[in-house]
Motif scaffolding. Structure first.
Motif, PDB file in Angstrom:
ATOM      1  N   PHE A 218       0.780  -1.106   0.063  1.00 36.55           N
ATOM      2  CA  PHE A 218      -0.409   0.112   0.002  1.00 36.55           C
ATOM      3  C   PHE A 218       0.813   1.256  -0.234  1.00 36.55           C
ATOM      4  N   SER A 219       0.552   2.129  -0.773  1.00 37.89           N
ATOM      5  CA  SER A 219       0.886   3.545  -0.189  1.00 37.89           C
ATOM      6  C   SER A 219      -0.076   4.451   0.481  1.00 37.89           C
ATOM      7  N   GLU A 220       0.417   5.687   0.774  1.00 40.28           N
ATOM      8  CA  GLU A 220      -0.275   6.484   1.976  1.00 40.28           C
ATOM      9  C   GLU A 220      -2.062   5.664   1.509  1.00 40.28           C
ATOM     10  N   SER A 221      -2.508   5.463   0.735  1.00 39.12           N
ATOM     11  CA  SER A 221      -3.774   6.055   0.036  1.00 39.12           C
ATOM     12  C   SER A 221      -4.513   4.417  -0.711  1.00 39.12           C
ATOM     13  N   ASP A 222      -3.743   3.813  -1.583  1.00 38.26           N
ATOM     14  CA  ASP A 222      -4.027   2.665  -2.584  1.00 38.26           C
ATOM     15  C   ASP A 222      -3.681   2.091  -2.220  1.00 38.26           C
ATOM     16  N   LEU A 223      -3.674   0.494  -2.831  1.00 40.37           N
ATOM     17  CA  LEU A 223      -3.550  -1.475  -2.938  1.00 40.37           C
ATOM     18  C   LEU A 223      -2.743  -1.052  -4.079  1.00 40.37           C
ATOM     19  N   ILE A 224      -1.284  -1.314  -4.305  1.00 43.39           N
ATOM     20  CA  ILE A 224      -0.749  -1.324  -5.498  1.00 43.39           C
ATOM     21  C   ILE A 224      -0.718  -2.454  -5.683  1.00 43.39           C
ATOM     22  N   ARG A 225      -0.936  -3.543  -4.499  1.00 46.18           N
ATOM     23  CA  ARG A 225      -0.792  -5.309  -5.156  1.00 46.18           C
ATOM     24  C   ARG A 225      -0.928  -5.905  -4.334  1.00 46.18           C
ATOM     25  N   ARG A 226      -1.495  -7.525  -4.501  1.00 40.98           N
ATOM     26  CA  ARG A 226      -1.626  -8.402  -2.693  1.00 40.98           C
ATOM     27  C   ARG A 226      -1.287  -9.572  -3.830  1.00 40.98           C
ATOM     28  N   GLU A 227      -0.374 -10.695  -3.095  1.00 38.36           N
ATOM     29  CA  GLU A 227      -0.486 -11.714  -3.075  1.00 38.36           C
ATOM     30  C   GLU A 227      -0.098 -12.458  -2.190  1.00 38.36           C
ATOM     31  N   GLU A 228      -0.506 -13.942  -2.787  1.00 35.44           N
ATOM     32  CA  GLU A 228      -0.906 -15.037  -1.029  1.00 35.44           C
ATOM     33  C   GLU A 228       0.314 -15.767  -1.722  1.00 35.44           C
ATOM     34  N   GLY A 229       0.615 -16.543  -0.008  1.00 33.43           N
ATOM     35  CA  GLY A 229       1.358 -17.749  -0.128  1.00 33.43           C
ATOM     36  C   GLY A 229       2.231 -18.092   1.223  1.00 33.43           C
ATOM     37  N   GLU A 230       3.693 -18.271   1.825  1.00 26.93           N
ATOM     38  CA  GLU A 230       3.930 -18.535   2.795  1.00 26.93           C
ATOM     39  C   GLU A 230       4.428 -17.132   2.891  1.00 26.93           C
ATOM     40  N   ILE A 231       4.108 -16.421   4.417  1.00 31.43           N
ATOM     41  CA  ILE A 231       4.455 -15.312   4.920  1.00 31.43           C
ATOM     42  C   ILE A 231       5.788 -16.178   5.723  1.00 31.43           C
ATOM     43  N   LEU A 232       6.795 -15.033   5.947  1.00 31.07           N
ATOM     44  CA  LEU A 232       8.026 -14.585   7.438  1.00 31.07           C
ATOM     45  C   LEU A 232       8.213 -13.561   7.832  1.00 31.07           C
ATOM     46  N   PHE A 233       7.870 -13.495   9.022  1.00 31.74           N
ATOM     47  CA  PHE A 233       8.422 -13.028  10.024  1.00 31.74           C
ATOM     48  C   PHE A 233      10.210 -13.134  10.120  1.00 31.74           C
ATOM     49  N   THR A 234      10.763 -11.986   9.899  1.00 34.53           N
ATOM     50  CA  THR A 234      12.698 -11.666  10.761  1.00 34.53           C
ATOM     51  C   THR A 234      12.541 -10.749  11.106  1.00 34.53           C
ATOM     52  N   ASP A 235      14.236 -10.907  11.436  1.00 29.70           N
ATOM     53  CA  ASP A 235      13.910  -9.367  12.513  1.00 29.70           C
ATOM     54  C   ASP A 235      14.305  -8.117  12.429  1.00 29.70           C
ATOM     55  N   TYR A 236      14.736  -8.748  10.869  1.00 28.78           N
ATOM     56  CA  TYR A 236      14.783  -7.264  10.581  1.00 28.78           C
ATOM     57  C   TYR A 236      13.330  -6.620   9.511  1.00 28.78           C
ATOM     58  N   GLY A 237      12.346  -7.615   9.462  1.00 29.15           N
ATOM     59  CA  GLY A 237      11.332  -7.262   8.921  1.00 29.15           C
ATOM     60  C   GLY A 237      10.475  -8.720   7.996  1.00 29.15           C
ATOM     61  N   ILE A 238      10.249  -8.595   7.460  1.00 25.26           N
ATOM     62  CA  ILE A 238       9.178  -9.834   6.275  1.00 25.26           C
ATOM     63  C   ILE A 238       9.868  -9.980   4.911  1.00 25.26           C
ATOM     64  N   SER A 239       9.683 -11.524   5.169  1.00 26.19           N
ATOM     65  CA  SER A 239      10.557 -12.680   3.321  1.00 26.19           C
ATOM     66  C   SER A 239       9.209 -13.330   3.385  1.00 26.19           C
ATOM     67  N   GLY A 240       9.573 -13.885   2.203  1.00 30.07           N
ATOM     68  CA  GLY A 240       8.941 -15.005   1.847  1.00 30.07           C
ATOM     69  C   GLY A 240       8.119 -15.009   0.107  1.00 30.07           C
ATOM     70  N   PRO A 241       7.818 -15.929  -0.685  1.00 31.99           N
ATOM     71  CA  PRO A 241       7.566 -15.395  -2.239  1.00 31.99           C
ATOM     72  C   PRO A 241       6.304 -14.338  -1.860  1.00 31.99           C
ATOM     73  N   PRO A 242       4.665 -14.386  -1.168  1.00 29.43           N
ATOM     74  CA  PRO A 242       4.107 -13.035  -1.759  1.00 29.43           C
ATOM     75  C   PRO A 242       4.940 -11.243  -1.430  1.00 29.43           C
ATOM     76  N   ILE A 243       6.065 -11.971  -0.467  1.00 28.33           N
ATOM     77  CA  ILE A 243       7.022 -10.217   0.011  1.00 28.33           C
ATOM     78  C   ILE A 243       7.536  -9.740  -1.326  1.00 28.33           C
ATOM     79  N   LEU A 244       8.441 -10.963  -1.490  1.00 31.82           N
ATOM     80  CA  LEU A 244       9.369 -10.960  -2.939  1.00 31.82           C
ATOM     81  C   LEU A 244       8.860 -10.172  -3.899  1.00 31.82           C
ATOM     82  N   GLN A 245       7.291 -10.748  -4.340  1.00 25.95           N
ATOM     83  CA  GLN A 245       6.591 -10.601  -5.460  1.00 25.95           C
ATOM     84  C   GLN A 245       6.259  -8.712  -4.984  1.00 25.95           C
ATOM     85  N   ILE A 246       6.255  -7.848  -3.865  1.00 31.74           N
ATOM     86  CA  ILE A 246       5.259  -7.222  -3.887  1.00 31.74           C
ATOM     87  C   ILE A 246       6.764  -5.993  -3.857  1.00 31.74           C
TER      88      ILE A 246
END
Length: 418
Positions: A218-246
């Motif tokens: 998301f930007s401040e107001s708009d949805l830009i892209r959505r992806e589904e799949g395995e999501i992984l939280f890390t100590d710095y942020g977030i990873s996983g295929p949907p995250i790579l795609q967006i």
């Protein structure tokens, strides 16, 4: 006797090897200049070492860049069927998996590289490794290739140096400087298909938590892209295929000095109302359990205190503790929790570096390249292929398909009789 056209290929990755094989089959004398100690190192890392070398569902919608018409024309010139035929001819039998991903039947990336290298040697393609090309200079007959070990001359040049993604494989963006030296415009580069850094103080607590869900940029107001799949939280942020795609869209916002957010939906298969029904029944059945205990078995244990804290649940005008009994929750409280489970919004503040990125956004401006031949519109006899151009694909074999299509076209056109 017909004199062979001499073609120098700068960069021995996927696109460079494809261009070399096609040009040599077409009768050219080909030499590959590679600055690392061997060709095709990055291929071995693709598809988790299995090499997802194309995708049967490839379309222009899987690509990004400033000129998608250019991308479409190139891919249509050497399409999926052509790619599958080419690799079957080398000995690679395809294995098609979910979402159209194609792997060698052996499930070994080395199969792809070994067969490409076999073909290079079959056509006597010369490999000059550990030679960095510093610059290119036009001469009367063609080009001078200025390397750190001397000057070589050639009739035509194909630049296929890759981008900046994969520093560990020698990708440092050298091709941009070579192209700039011959008058080409370079579009701003940034990492794509890469993990994102988030602004949240609870990341260390939930590091390592994995789940299937949806992630949106998301930007401040708009949805830009959505992806589904395995999501992984890390100590710095977030990873996983949907995250790579967006990631490309999120990073683009940051580079444009706009705010970017990741919105995580932990229950994409449920609407908010369906989730309300599920939770209400659950709390009614387990009314003696604490809030924390009541979620055990539904979401990862590490996430429970964080989600309840983010939900800001107030019971009797006081913030709820995880030890409060779940029978105290009213409809408003339950929807506060659902809003976090379905719309967990976290600000993106950065990304991992080029070493973790799978591809490069930006590069040599496509408007200055002829999509029918991959030849420069600025300099006759100069061609481009692969990631060095302003083209990047999503996860799933699309970046390698771009390498094969653009490499084939460059190699074929450069070696065609003048």
């Amino acid at each position: 006797v017909k004199v062979k056209i001499k073609i120098a290929i700068i960069g021995g990755g996927a696109a460079g090897m494809m261009a070399a094989i096609v040009a040599a089959r077409n009768g050219a004398e080909v030499c590959i200049y590679e600055k690392s100690n061997r060709l095709g190192k990055k291929i071995l890392a693709t598809g988790n070492g299995r090499c997802n070398y194309t995708n049967v569902n490839t379309s222009v919608n899987d690509y990004h860049g400033n000129n998608l018409k250019f991308v479409e024309e190139v891919i249509n010139s050497f399409d999926i069927n052509s790619t599958l035929d080419f690799f079957e001819g080398l000995g690679i039998y395809p294995r098609i998996e979910e979402n159209g991903k194609v792997y060698p039947y052996s499930l070994q990336a080395s199969s792809v590289l070994d067969n490409l290298r076999y073909e290079l040697s079959k056509y006597n393609i010369k490999e000059i490794t550990e030679h960095k090309v510093k610059s290119l200079r036009k001469n009367k007959a063609g080009f001078d290739i200025i390397t750190d070990a001397g000057i070589f001359s050639t009739d035509k040049v194909i630049i296929s140096t890759g981008g900046k993604a994969g520093l560990q494989y020698g990708c440092t963006g050298d091709g941009y400087e070579l192209a700039k030296g011959l008058g080409h415009k370079i579009i701003r580069q940034f990492p794509a298909l890469v993990q994102l850094k988030l602004n949240a103080d609870y990341l260390k607590k939930i590091s390592g938590v994995k789940f299937d869900g949806a992630a949106s940029c998301f930007s401040e107001s708009d949805l830009i892209r959505r992806e589904e799949g395995e999501i992984l939280f890390t100590d710095y942020g977030i990873s996983g295929p949907p995250i790579l795609q967006i990631s490309r869209e999120a990073i683009n916002l940051i580079y444009d000095k706009e705010k970017a957010y990741v919105l995580v939906d932990m229950f994409p298969e449920f609407s908010k109302n369906e989730l309300f029904e599920l939770l209400s029944k659950r709390f009614a059945k387990q009314k003696d359990k604490t809030l924390e205990e009541s979620f055990n078995g539904l979401i990862n244990k590490k996430l429970i205190p964080v989600i309840l804290s983010l939900a800001n649940i107030k019971i009797d005008d006081k913030l709820a503790s995880t030890q409060d009994k779940c029978n105290k929750l009213n409809k408003k409280n339950i929807y506060s929790i659902i809003n976090v489970l379905k719309e967990w919004k976290i600000e993106v503040v950065g990304h991992n570096d080029w070493q973790q990125a799978q591809t490069t956004a930006g590069g040599v401006c496509d408007d200055e390249i002829d999509s029918r031949t991959m030849e420069s519109k600025k300099e006759k006899g100069l061609y481009f292929a692969g990631e060095v151009l302003d083209v990047d694909g999503d996860c799933g074999g699309f970046n390698l398909q771009w390498a094969w299509s653009s490499g084939y076209l460059a190699g074929y056109s450069a070696s065609a009789s003048v």
